[in-house]
Design a protein around this motif. Structure first.
Motif, short mmCIF file in Angstrom:
data_model
loop_
_atom_site.label_atom_id
_atom_site.label_comp_id
_atom_site.label_asym_id
_atom_site.label_seq_id
_atom_site.Cartn_x
_atom_site.Cartn_y
_atom_site.Cartn_z
N THR A 3 0.83 -1.21 0.00
CA THR A 3 0.00 0.00 0.00
C THR A 3 0.86 1.26 0.00
O THR A 3 0.52 2.26 -0.64
CB THR A 3 -0.95 -0.02 1.22
OG1 THR A 3 -1.82 -1.14 1.10
CG2 THR A 3 -1.78 1.26 1.29
N ASP A 210 -15.89 3.86 -0.22
CA ASP A 210 -14.45 3.84 -0.46
C ASP A 210 -13.90 5.19 -0.90
O ASP A 210 -12.69 5.40 -0.89
CB ASP A 210 -14.10 2.77 -1.49
CG ASP A 210 -13.81 1.43 -0.82
OD1 ASP A 210 -13.96 1.35 0.42
OD2 ASP A 210 -13.42 0.48 -1.51
N VAL A 215 -6.86 2.86 1.88
CA VAL A 215 -6.55 1.47 2.18
C VAL A 215 -5.68 1.42 3.43
O VAL A 215 -4.67 2.11 3.52
CB VAL A 215 -5.83 0.81 0.99
CG1 VAL A 215 -5.39 -0.61 1.33
CG2 VAL A 215 -6.74 0.80 -0.24
N GLU A 217 -4.68 -1.72 4.99
CA GLU A 217 -3.86 -2.91 5.05
C GLU A 217 -2.49 -2.67 4.41
O GLU A 217 -2.37 -1.91 3.44
CB GLU A 217 -4.55 -4.08 4.33
CG GLU A 217 -5.75 -4.63 5.06
CD GLU A 217 -7.00 -3.78 4.90
OE1 GLU A 217 -6.94 -2.82 4.10
OE2 GLU A 217 -8.01 -4.04 5.57
N PRO A 220 -2.32 -4.33 -0.23
CA PRO A 220 -3.61 -3.86 -0.75
C PRO A 220 -4.53 -4.97 -1.22
O PRO A 220 -5.75 -4.78 -1.25
CB PRO A 220 -3.21 -2.95 -1.92
CG PRO A 220 -1.83 -3.38 -2.30
CD PRO A 220 -1.18 -3.85 -1.03
N HIS A 223 -7.30 -5.68 1.15
CA HIS A 223 -8.32 -4.65 1.40
C HIS A 223 -9.68 -5.14 0.93
O HIS A 223 -9.82 -5.70 -0.17
CB HIS A 223 -7.95 -3.36 0.64
CG HIS A 223 -9.00 -2.29 0.69
ND1 HIS A 223 -9.33 -1.62 1.84
CD2 HIS A 223 -9.81 -1.78 -0.29
CE1 HIS A 223 -10.27 -0.73 1.58
NE2 HIS A 223 -10.57 -0.82 0.30
#
Length: 347
Positions: A3, A210, A215, A217, A220, A223
């Motif tokens: 990420t 979203d 994100v 995590e 990614p 996610h």
């Protein structure tokens, strides 16, 4: 792939707080993926990069006044409710502030523009993962009168004209954030595009959760992307089928249009069908680098938040290294970022 690969530093003064007076006066960064060139233009120059046989796909979703302010019936504490997604008549998924203290069975009375209690009540039905509540409105007839346009949290200025957070072609109510790439178009520019022989087609994707959440995590792929309701009518399906058959270029206006187009493309592969039909449902596709784009050939987009699923999508459409360089160039050239910011064409 991490990420953090989609992170970048943005000077706060480059976050656009207000729309420009003229929608098409924003700047336009043009990225040619094949020749790996960057040009700096004005959005009204967009027609110079379009071809007479192109098909342009627009998201005609309309932002609803989804933010409400209220007071708890039991403690009189202040509450903010943001509608996210309609489940059935009167029942919505929503975010609440403060959310942890609101539990199933609690009731909130919405206050009006004069800070007085209204007739609209909100029942908290469920508390779900991610801080999302399931709520029930006592009536939906007052949404337009009592709700507020939900500008993103990074916009600190109030909006004099709420229509500036709507596209000129917005029609289908349901979004809680604008499909911002479309904000640059005027009715005149749409006429000019059609006069070139370009076909315009419209889909609907109601923008949801979203948009507001990066994100979290490290990886990614872990996610959980939230679904967004979409609809493709018969006319647009026929236009897309003809475009594919005639090998015409499909230009997605915004990541929301791109998401619907690629959802359709993915569904064709999984179903074994070869033609697109009118359809509706929940878009759950999560586009990351490595994704094979099946319908989108070019994309108009704004500049997105760090670590966002939208930045990951455009990094898949070009290359992560290219987008990284483009964003560095945009910051160096002092482009305006996010919802009311400047635009980019990737082709």
């Amino acid at each position: 792939m991490l990420t953090n690969d989609f992170d970048y530093e943005l000077p706060p003064d480059l976050i656009a707080q207000d729309p420009l007076k003229a929608r098409d006066a924003s700047r336009l960064l043009v990225l040619n993926r094949h020749e790996k060139t960057i040009e700096h233009r004005i959005f009204s120059d967009i027609t110079e990069y379009l071809k007479p046989n192109d098909v342009m796909v627009f998201n005609q979703s309309k932002v609803i006044p989804a933010r409400f302010y209220g007071i708890r019936n039991d403690t009189q504490g202040k509450v903010e409710i943001l509608l996210l997604r309609k489940i059935t008549a009167g029942v919505w998924e929503a975010l609440a502030k403060p959310g942890r203290r609101l539990r199933p069975g609690d009731k909130v009375t919405v206050i009006d523009q004069t800070n007085k209690a209204s007739h609209l009540e909100i029942d908290i039905l469920e508390s779900n993962a991610g801080g999302i509540k399931t709520i029930k409105l006592s009536t939906e007839e007052s949404i337009d009168h009592l709700g507020n346009i939900p500008l993103p949290p990074y916009i600190q200025h109030s909006l004099d004209d709420p229509n500036r957070y709507q596209t000129v072609y917005a029609r289908d109510r349901g979004s809680v954030a604008a499909p911002t790439a479309g904000l640059h178009f005027t009715n005149t520019s749409l006429d000019n595009i059609r006069n070139m022989g370009i076909t315009t087609a419209f889909i609907t994707l109601h923008v949801g959760l979203d948009t507001f959440r990066p994100v979290q995590e490290i990886d990614p792929t872990q996610h959980h992307i939230h679904t967004e309701q979409y609809n493709v009518n018969e006319e647009t399906a026929e236009i897309l089928n003809k475009a594919v058959l005639d090998n015409r270029r499909i230009v997605a206006v915004g990541t929301t249009s791109a998401r619907v187009l690629e959802q359709i493309g993915q569904d064709l592969v999984t179903s074994g069908r070869t033609t697109i039909s009118s359809c509706s449902g929940d878009a759950d596709i999560f586009i990351l680098p490595g994704h094979k784009f099946r319908l989108v050939n070019a994309m108009i987009t704004n500049f997105h938040l760090p670590k966002s699923t939208l930045l990951m999508m455009i990094s898949a459409f070009a290359q992560p290294s290219e987008i990284k360089l483009v964003y560095e160039e945009a910051i160096k050239k002092r482009y305006r970022f996010y919802s009311f910011g400047d635009a980019m064409l990737i082709y």
